[in-house]
Design a protein around this motif. Sequence first.
Motif, PDB file in Angstrom:
ATOM      1  N   ARG A 270      -8.545  -3.370   3.259  1.00  0.00           N
ATOM      2  CA  ARG A 270      -7.627  -4.489   3.438  1.00  0.00           C
ATOM      3  C   ARG A 270      -8.200  -5.790   2.864  1.00  0.00           C
ATOM      4  O   ARG A 270      -9.401  -6.053   2.995  1.00  0.00           O
TER       5      ARG A 270
ATOM      6  N   GLU B 158       0.827  -1.210   0.000  1.00  0.00           N
ATOM      7  CA  GLU B 158       0.000   0.000   0.000  1.00  0.00           C
ATOM      8  C   GLU B 158       0.862   1.262   0.000  1.00  0.00           C
ATOM      9  O   GLU B 158       0.528   2.260  -0.648  1.00  0.00           O
TER      10      GLU B 158
ATOM     11  N   GLN C  32      -5.463   0.470   8.245  1.00  0.00           N
ATOM     12  CA  GLN C  32      -5.494   0.630   6.791  1.00  0.00           C
ATOM     13  C   GLN C  32      -6.891   0.308   6.276  1.00  0.00           C
ATOM     14  O   GLN C  32      -7.510  -0.679   6.684  1.00  0.00           O
TER      15      GLN C  32
END
Length: 228
Positions: A224, A33, A221
């Motif tokens: 995911r 990412e 995050q």
Amino acid sequence: MKATALLHLLQLASPTLPVGAYSYSQGLEAAIERGRVRCPATAERYLVRQLGDVQAPWDGAVFWRLLGACAAGDSAAFALWNARYLASRDSAELRAETVQMGFSLTRLLVELDLVPAAAAGNTAGNTAGDTCFPAALAQAVHALRVPHEEALLALLFSWAENQVLVCVKSIPLGQVAGQRLLLALRPAIEAAAAQARALLDDELSSWAPGLARLSMAHEVQSGRLYRS
């Protein structure tokens, strides 16, 4: 290695083993990412670094000691290294991962009649009942009489295969590129296994602040695919 032990080892190292390993990236999804891992070359550098800095001096070395404790029937040593491995998990995700996989493998051993239920519940010597995945795998290796050196290689290869699959799905890489990457990791896997076997107790290290930060970043995050 006898055929029976080899077949058992192949089963334990298989990505289809129902312990949920495929659902974890161990921080790699966060690295992708953030653009740190974005192509075959960066993926190889990242995974080779992981093998040298994490898998060899800690995960593999602790697994080697857990294998020895099983072979010697030393429940105190087994409990000690299980507890140390659990304590080394730097984030909630990493701890939950190893506990879940350890629980799943222990339950599988019981359901396959490889380990008695009472023994499986107490082997880790942990009143909370938490058994890390390397400890549960050491139990399986001992019960199935798999040679220790081959078991250590299988643990490291299985880890590498799962990480490569994350790269294939998330960078993404093609299947051929993924297999090429896995082949490229073979020397690092062999070196990690040799290092894990050779380290003395006071030489072990779980110091990996970069991985810890990636794991903690992954906890918040969005979007995911993986649980860690």
